[in-house]
Design an enzyme around this catalytic site. Structure first.
Site, short mmCIF file in Angstrom:
data_model
loop_
_atom_site.label_atom_id
_atom_site.label_comp_id
_atom_site.label_asym_id
_atom_site.label_seq_id
_atom_site.Cartn_x
_atom_site.Cartn_y
_atom_site.Cartn_z
N ARG A 137 -6.18 6.78 2.02
CA ARG A 137 -4.74 6.54 2.11
C ARG A 137 -3.97 7.84 1.89
O ARG A 137 -3.33 8.34 2.80
CB ARG A 137 -4.36 5.47 1.09
CG ARG A 137 -2.94 4.99 1.20
CD ARG A 137 -2.69 3.70 0.43
NE ARG A 137 -2.80 3.82 -1.02
CZ ARG A 137 -2.50 2.84 -1.88
NH1 ARG A 137 -2.07 1.69 -1.42
NH2 ARG A 137 -2.63 3.01 -3.18
N HIS A 166 -7.58 6.05 -6.46
CA HIS A 166 -7.40 4.59 -6.49
C HIS A 166 -8.65 3.91 -5.96
O HIS A 166 -9.26 4.36 -4.98
CB HIS A 166 -6.18 4.24 -5.62
CG HIS A 166 -5.67 2.85 -5.83
ND1 HIS A 166 -5.58 2.26 -7.07
CD2 HIS A 166 -5.18 1.93 -4.95
CE1 HIS A 166 -5.07 1.04 -6.94
NE2 HIS A 166 -4.82 0.82 -5.67
N ARG A 223 -4.39 2.24 -15.26
CA ARG A 223 -3.14 2.20 -14.47
C ARG A 223 -2.98 0.77 -13.96
O ARG A 223 -3.53 0.39 -12.94
CB ARG A 223 -3.31 3.19 -13.31
CG ARG A 223 -2.04 3.77 -12.78
CD ARG A 223 -2.34 4.84 -11.74
NE ARG A 223 -3.16 4.33 -10.67
CZ ARG A 223 -4.35 4.83 -10.31
NH1 ARG A 223 -4.87 5.88 -10.90
NH2 ARG A 223 -5.04 4.28 -9.32
N TYR A 267 11.57 -28.13 13.04
CA TYR A 267 11.33 -27.53 14.36
C TYR A 267 10.00 -27.98 14.94
O TYR A 267 8.98 -27.99 14.25
CB TYR A 267 11.30 -26.01 14.24
CG TYR A 267 12.60 -25.37 13.85
CD1 TYR A 267 13.66 -25.32 14.75
CD2 TYR A 267 12.76 -24.81 12.60
CE1 TYR A 267 14.87 -24.71 14.39
CE2 TYR A 267 13.95 -24.20 12.23
CZ TYR A 267 15.01 -24.16 13.13
OH TYR A 267 16.18 -23.57 12.78
N CYS A 312 11.36 -24.03 7.32
CA CYS A 312 12.46 -23.32 7.99
C CYS A 312 12.80 -22.06 7.19
O CYS A 312 12.22 -21.81 6.13
CB CYS A 312 13.71 -24.21 8.06
SG CYS A 312 13.41 -25.85 8.76
C1 LIG Z 1 -2.15 3.72 -6.95
C2 LIG Z 1 -2.12 2.40 -7.64
N1 LIG Z 1 -2.57 2.30 -8.90
C3 LIG Z 1 -2.58 1.12 -9.58
C4 LIG Z 1 -2.12 -0.02 -8.99
C5 LIG Z 1 -2.14 -1.32 -9.78
O1 LIG Z 1 -3.14 -2.16 -9.33
P1 LIG Z 1 -3.38 -3.57 -10.05
O2 LIG Z 1 -2.21 -4.41 -9.74
O3 LIG Z 1 -4.64 -4.08 -9.44
O4 LIG Z 1 -3.51 -3.30 -11.51
C6 LIG Z 1 -1.65 0.02 -7.67
C7 LIG Z 1 -1.19 -1.20 -7.00
O5 LIG Z 1 -1.51 -1.54 -5.92
C8 LIG Z 1 -1.65 1.27 -6.98
O6 LIG Z 1 -1.19 1.37 -5.72
#
Ligand SMILES: Cc1ncc(COP(=O)(O)O)c(C=O)c1O
Length: 376
Positions: A137, A166, A223, A267, A312
């Site tokens: 990414r 990540h 994180r 609909y 809707c």
């Molecule tokens: C770079 C990064 N770190 C941490 C996270 C947190 O991930 P989670 O919600 O699985 O704890 C995200 C969320 O997508 C993220 O993009």
């Protein structure tokens, strides 16, 4: 909140006590400092409210995806370190330097841009370097890390305070080889930085799943996003007993009518009554984030009621066994009586992630914080 006092046709209740509880629980399980991820308006839960709650409960740092989200936190008076994961534009770099917001250094181009703006301002920009260990990414490849750190220091104006990556598979499958490979690559990068005397203060790799089940991915800090908001960290395991649910999405019945047999609903008339049927109309539709997919259910009087006909934009219809008064409370996500509809259930019905489900609840659906109201 009881429906009679709700001024809204549909609303989301967010239990900040549960967010604080989850923050303390994750800190205890991970045994490491925490960067709390409050991107995308804290997945739709309200970034300032969630940020204050998790910081009070022990998180040390915050992260968001865009600079504009960091600005919202600063404007709310939040002074804790905030990391921006994503791309920033040049005016945003200038503002980040002034607001002491940490940026992601993910390429040699960003190093040049950051250094140029920091040197022009006569200040330092604090960064966390992003290394791509297998997500494809953002970030430099592992073998480019040392060169990028050296270049940053040569250019001047940049303080490399952290390094992160990540995980792609941690929540999808237990002990996945890709996760092991990512941990190995990240550790290898840290070893070479250490050997070169360039290791930044904060190395972080693990998300909610890692905080729960992957000690090897915790490094200096976890994180964590969705677990703090009461969503399960692993697709392949049930909701953990250590966490509490945070969100309840509710609505009030707009009208309830006995429609004659053979009456088409919504609909395309995908649903036609087979007998005289009680059909209630709810003030919730796909414009609110309630997906236009078959199989939806809601809770009314503690019982599941099927959504009939197409959802809707602003409304949908449900079939009931008997009449209910307008204003009757409806639960779209959460518990009512002995029944519960969870985001776990919606993952399968809507073929998506919990984060997608809650982030997609449109901002026209007011967020209310009953625990704040109770504590005054
Ligand atoms: C770079 C990064 N770190 C941490 C996270 C947190 O991930 P989670 O919600 O699985 O704890 C995200 C969320 O997508 C993220 O993009």
């Amino acid at each position: 909140m009881d429906t009679k006092s709700s001024p809204f046709p549909t609303w989301v209740e967010i239990d900040l006590n549960a967010v604080a509880y989850n923050t303390r629980a994750v800190l205890k399980i991970a045994g490491a400092p925490m960067m709390a991820v409050v991107k995308s308006n804290a997945y739709g839960f309200g970034a300032p409210q969630i940020a204050r709650t998790v910081l009070d409960a022990g998180a040390g740092q915050l992260a968001v995806a865009r600079f504009g989200e960091a600005r919202v936190l600063r404007e709310a008076g939040i002074t804790a370190p905030v990391l921006v994961f994503g791309m920033v534009t040049q005016p945003e770099v200038d503002e980040a330097i002034a607001q002491e917001v940490t940026l992601t250094l993910h390429s040699f181009e960003t190093a040049k841009q950051f250094a140029q703006r920091a040197n022009a301002a006569g200040r330092q920009v604090r960064v966390h370097l992003k290394v791509d260990t297998g997500f494809g990414r953002l970030g430099v490849l592992p073998e480019e890390v040392i060169g990028l750190v050296r270049t940053s220091y040569e250019l001047g104006g940049i303080t490399v305070d952290g390094i992160y990556s990540h995980l792609a598979m941690a929540d999808e499958a237990p002990d996945h080889p890709v996760t092991r490979q990512q941990i190995e690559r990240f550790s290898g990068v840290l070893d070479s930085l250490q050997a070169a005397g360039l290791r930044p203060r904060w190395a972080h790799l693990g998300n909610s799943a890692a905080a729960f089940g992957l000690p090897a991915a915790r490094f200096d800090m976890v994180r964590v996003g969705t677990a703090l908001l009461g969503m399960k960290p692993f697709y392949f395991q049930p909701f953990p007993t250590e966490l509490q649910r945070v969100i309840r999405w509710k609505a009030q019945v707009a009208s309830c009518r006995l429609l004659p047999a053979g009456w088409g609903v919504s609909y395309g008339h995908e649903y036609i009554t087979v007998a005289p049927e009680w059909i209630a109309t709810l003030p919730v539709g796909y414009g609110d984030g309630f997906r236009r997919l078959p199989g939806n259910q809601v809770l009314i009087e503690g019982q599941r009621a099927p959504v009939v006909g197409r959802v809707c934009n602003d409304m949908c219809m449900v079939r009931l066994p008997h009449a209910v008064p307008a204003g009757t409370e409806v639960v779209l996500i959460g518990r009512q009586g002995g029944e519960e509809i969870t985001t776990d259930e919606l993952i399968d019905r809507w073929h998506t992630s919990q984060a997608d489900i809650v982030s997609s609840i449109n901002l026209r659906v007011p967020r209310v914080y009953p625990s704040m109201e109770r504590s005054g």
